[in-house]
Design an enzyme around this catalytic site. Structure first.
Site, PDB file in Angstrom:
ATOM      1  N   PRO A 318      31.276  30.279  61.017  1.00  0.00           N
ATOM      2  CA  PRO A 318      31.181  31.121  59.826  1.00  0.00           C
ATOM      3  C   PRO A 318      32.539  31.309  59.155  1.00  0.00           C
ATOM      4  CG  PRO A 318      31.215  32.478  61.794  1.00  0.00           C
ATOM      5  CD  PRO A 318      31.222  31.056  62.271  1.00  0.00           C
ATOM      6  N   ARG A 364      34.978  30.600  41.435  1.00  0.00           N
ATOM      7  CA  ARG A 364      33.570  30.398  41.814  1.00  0.00           C
ATOM      8  C   ARG A 364      32.569  30.606  40.667  1.00  0.00           C
ATOM      9  NH1 ARG A 364      31.201  33.133  45.135  1.00  0.00           N
ATOM     10  NH2 ARG A 364      29.822  31.514  45.918  1.00  0.00           N
ATOM     11  N   CYS A 395      42.161  30.071  28.760  1.00  0.00           N
ATOM     12  CA  CYS A 395      41.710  29.442  27.523  1.00  0.00           C
ATOM     13  C   CYS A 395      40.501  28.561  27.769  1.00  0.00           C
ATOM     14  CB  CYS A 395      42.851  28.650  26.901  1.00  0.00           C
ATOM     15  SG  CYS A 395      44.143  29.751  26.338  1.00  0.00           S
TER      16      CYS A 395
END
Ligand SMILES: *Cc1c(COP(=O)(O)O)cnc(C)c1O
Length: 472
Positions: A318, A364, A395
């Site tokens: 994990p 993400r 930008c």
């Protein structure tokens, strides 16, 4: 009062309800220690957001240290208990790619975990932090000869083999160094899982590992080589997984191969990877780690019993579920801008809230369309909940920080905004896009704050530019 007819709701996705109180901190989404003090200021690890920002500026990534340590310990305990019920053992590797510093390595070791790395940089971080080499697993589909040599010379516990070429490479290096390297063979089980769904095919079109058929030949080759020891199969089916079904299906396929390979010798280990999901928003409903551990381990034990084979030591990897929920990023609001948006039934307004970070400190949302949750951190807002999109300062129109959220409608320049569950894969994937310095990571615990990864300065950025300091 806000009703379902509120125009804001017209633009909100189905999973996002108008909150009764847009200042609340949902339990699963925010770190264990997160709360508001009497002034309404967000407190994490006993530290007020406003005080932290005074010391460290914005953006800043906070890591609730106790939460990370507790999650690591709880995961270790859950898998140990689940395997012990079947007379077996578990080994948990923290997937360092989620977020790795020397402190994180030490927290993991203290909690009884091992560490997975997948590059020279991660390997050197783990070793420099004092991780015993035999508690390190080394991953990657294209480890260089230099990386392999370093890993084998250091004595890493297991290398997860990804290709036939790599088998020969490891064999040659280990032989030259007079070592016997323990390896796992990574397989594609044909199962790919993501959140609630899993997809099962005969073959998976991706770069990692061997197909189940190819793996048999790879293991046969390894068993011919004196400098490599085959210790088991490895399979990682995906990320942000909420249920047991994908693991069960994958384990069933991998165990069929495991059983066939037992004819050639003992196989002490089976590694089923990581990918346990976390709550980025209230709509995410991850099962407690104990439930996942019991479900997965019971399924493996059942299948081993049906095949009449021993349950191997089970390993898990994990990353996200250990550090993700413990992270909170603080930003300062610079501008707000209502934007009229056409809807099928007319027009609605979305409030764009611009903060002083973005895709450089958390890519993400831009990369995967990932959803997050946000709250005001410097105060309790008074305004009725307004549908907002928190955006960065880069930008790019895709520079989203939190795609859909309700914040108090009086959110204004100078407010601090906190984004939850940013502990995994945000700092780890950060960049200097638009020449933005990467923010510091600060561990908070019991009213104390400690920088565990220093922020970059403009001087750091300029220092890499070799054209400066050279005469034109
Ligand atoms: C990324 C990865 C992990 C960790 O995944 P999480 O979703 O962070 O738990 C584990 N094992 C392998 C092989 C990986 O590539």
């Amino acid at each position: 009062m806000v009703t379902a007819h509120d125009p804001a709701q017209a633009l909100a996705p189905d999973w996002l309800a108008v909150p009764d109180d847009a200042n609340d901190l949902a339990d699963l989404v925010w770190p264990a220690s997160a709360r508001r003090d009497d002034d309404g200021v967000l407190v994490v690890g006993g530290m007020r957001a406003t005080d932290l920002v005074e010391r460290f500026g914005t953006p800043v990534l906070l890591l609730d240290e106790q939460d990370v340590r507790d999650r690591a310990e709880r995961t270790e305990r859950a898998f140990r208990a689940a395997t012990a019920r079947h007379g077996g053992e578990a080994r948990v590797y923290y997937a360092g790619k989620a977020f790795l510093t020397s402190d994180v390595v030490r927290w993991m070791l203290a909690a009884g975990l091992n560490v997975d790395v997948c590059s020279r940089g991660e390997l050197e971080t783990a070793l420099a932090a004092g991780a015993p080499a035999d508690r390190i697993g080394f991953h990657g589909n294209n480890k260089s000869a230099t990386e392999l040599e370093r890993a084998i010379a250091a004595g890493v516990g297991t290398i997860i083999v990804d290709s036939e070429i790599e088998i020969e490479r490891i064999g040659a290096i280990a032989e030259r160094l007079g070592a016997r390297q323990r390896v796992l063979v990574r397989v594609r089980s044909g199962v790919h899982a993501d959140t609630h769904e899993f997809l099962a095919t005969a073959h998976e079109d991706q770069k990692f590992g061997f197909s189940l058929d190819e793996a048999e030949r790879a293991v046969a080759r390894i068993r011919q080589l004196a400098s490599i020891e085959f210790v088991g199969l490895h399979c990682h089916i995906g990320s942000q997984i909420f249920g047991v079904d994908g693991f069960r299906e994958s384990a069933s396929r991998v165990l069929a191969l495991h059983e066939r390979l037992l004819a050639g010798g003992d196989i002490p280990l089976l590694n089923l990877g990581g990918g346990f999901g976390i709550a980025y928003t209230r709509a995410d409903d991850p099962a407690p780690i104990e439930e996942l551990a019991d479900g997965i381990v019971d399924a493996v034990a059942e299948q081993c019993a049906a095949r009449g084979i021993a349950v191997p030591t089970l390993a898990f990897e994990p990353g996200r579920s250990i550090v993700g929920p413990a992270g909170v990023t603080l930003y300062e609001v610079g501008t707000t801008k209502p934007v009229a948006v056409e809807t099928p039934t007319g027009s609605a307004e979305r409030l764009y809230v611009s903060v002083d970070g973005g895709m450089s400190d958390n890519v993400r949302p831009a990369l995967y369309g990932a959803q997050y949750s946000a709250r005001l951190a410097s105060r309790r807002g008074d305004g009725a909940p307004a549908l907002v999109r928190v955006v960065g300062m880069h930008c790019e129109s895709g520079d989203v920080v939190v795609d859909h959220e309700f914040l108090p409608g009086d959110v204004a320049p100078g407010d601090l905004v906190a984004v939850a569950s940013t502990g995994a894969y945000s700092a780890a994937m950060s960049s200097n896009y638009n020449h933005v310095p990467r923010p510091p990571v600060v561990a908070v615990r019991d009213g104390e704050a400690r920088v565990i990864l220093r922020g970059e300065t403009i001087d750091d950025l300029l220092a890499r530019d070799t054209g400066l300091g050279r005469d034109a």
